[in-house]
Design an enzyme around this catalytic site. Structure first.
Site, PDB file in Angstrom:
ATOM      1  N   LYS A   1     -24.926   2.415 -26.608  1.00  0.00           N
ATOM      2  CA  LYS A   1     -24.957   3.291 -27.798  1.00  0.00           C
ATOM      3  C   LYS A   1     -25.094   4.766 -27.429  1.00  0.00           C
ATOM      4  O   LYS A   1     -24.710   5.636 -28.198  1.00  0.00           O
ATOM      5  CB  LYS A   1     -26.047   2.858 -28.768  1.00  0.00           C
ATOM      6  CG  LYS A   1     -27.449   3.085 -28.271  1.00  0.00           C
ATOM      7  CD  LYS A   1     -28.461   2.708 -29.336  1.00  0.00           C
ATOM      8  CE  LYS A   1     -29.858   2.999 -28.818  1.00  0.00           C
ATOM      9  NZ  LYS A   1     -30.772   1.906 -28.904  1.00  0.00           N
ATOM     10  N   GLY A   2     -25.631   5.061 -26.244  1.00  0.00           N
ATOM     11  CA  GLY A   2     -25.585   6.422 -25.723  1.00  0.00           C
ATOM     12  C   GLY A   2     -26.502   7.431 -26.371  1.00  0.00           C
ATOM     13  O   GLY A   2     -27.554   7.079 -26.905  1.00  0.00           O
TER      14      GLY A   2
END
Ligand code: B12
Length: 255
Positions: free
Chosen positions: A129-130
């Protein structure tokens, strides 16, 4: 503004020198505590200084915000920064460069070491998801990411690195009490140097909000990332540092 080398802080009007700072004193909140805060601010060069916020933190401590004027000047021509010395790649560019250069996936082992349980930072870099609109390293097809999580002991980290044939170790340190981040990082760097021949040693990368990029040599690591780091910066650095420089860079091939 551009081109101006000498600047002053800005509060109410341009160049008025106004700054705001916060600190805690080990004294109960009363008039004397506020006087003590002013004394400290004046000794730090704020003149005039105003206590704009004071709040008890338990019975024996007070937290302050002080606002005041400094007379110091900032010379922008003397500011030293560590410039990024590698190109920023998109995930597609990074994947292609790894595939062409390494001909296998690049293996990254990440962990939060010592007693530190703050995993949000390393997860921001590694999890798919970063962070800040960028996908994490798990999103990169040509990266194999092994995230060991929180409170990993250095011997376990070294063992995992060996087991996974790690190309890079990504360590997070958020707690800085008693310089825990410095001590743990140095311990980790020494353990990898002990366990590996220098030529085979994985790349050592550390990150956290209270590190400065200039600390790498002092900590014994290859690279340091500070607050606000994005996954793309880390992926680009790994490709730059680890992928065979004889492979044709993506940008040259597509030009
Ligand atoms: C969330 C949080 C927690 C959560 C953590 C949950 C989790 N799973 O991570 C919980 C509640 C468990 C927690 C516990 C504690 N916490 Co806490 N916590 C925080 C808090 C509020 C946010 C941290 C965070 O998630 N930031 C967001 C991430 C995205 O930012 P980041 O970590 O900086 O990461 C970025 C960069 O630094 C970098 N980065 C980070 N790591 C790495 C690694 C690599 C390889 C790379 C490339 C980049 C990189 O990239 C990230 C993205 O840009 C901070 C205060 C704050 N506002 O920062 C306090 C804070 C960190 N905690 C603190 C403290 C004291 C504690 C406790 C000791 C409290 C207690 N008395 O129990 C415990 C310690 C637990 C332990 N054993 O570690 C203090 C630390 C003070 C100090 N000087 O060390 C802080 C600063 C709060 C404070 N002001 O007092 N905490």
């Amino acid at each position: 503004m551009s081109g101006r080398s000498i600047v002053r802080p800005y509060g109410d009007t341009t160049g008025d020198g106004m700054v705001q700072l916060s600190f805690t004193l080990p004294v109960p909140h009363d008039k004397r505590a506020e006087g003590a805060a002013l004394q400290l601010a004046e000794k730090m060069g704020l003149d005039p200084a105003m206590v704009v916020h004071a709040k008890a933190v338990g019975p024996a401590f007070t937290y302050f915000i002080v606002y005041g004027r400094v007379s110091h000047l900032v010379d922008l021509s003397k500011v030293e920064v560590v410039e990024r010395d590698y190109p920023l790649l998109s995930p597609k560019e990074a994947n292609l460069t790894i595939r062409r250069g390494l001909r296998r996936r690049l293996v990254v082992v990440g962990a939060c070491i010592g007693t530190d349980a703050h995993t949000v930072g390393i997860d921001a870099i590694l999890n798919v998801k970063g962070f800040a609109g960028e996908k994490g390293l798990e999103y990169y097809r040509e990266l194999k990411v092994v995230n060991l999580g929180a409170q990993v002991g250095v011997p376990d980290l070294v063992a995992s690195a060996r087991r996974e044939h790690a190309d890079a170790i990504l360590v997070s340190q958020v707690v800085t009490q008693n310089d825990a981040h410095i001590r743990s990082t140095r311990e980790m760097a020494a353990a990898f140097r002990e366990a590996y021949d220098e030529a085979d040693r994985p790349l050592l990368v550390v990150g956290g909000p209270r590190f400065h990029e200039s600390m790498a040599a002092d900590l014994g690591v290859d690279r340091v990332f500070g607050r606000g780091t994005t996954p793309g910066e880390v992926a680009s650095y790994l490709v730059h540092a680890l992928v065979d420089s004889r492979s044709t860079p993506y940008r040259e091939r597509t030009a």
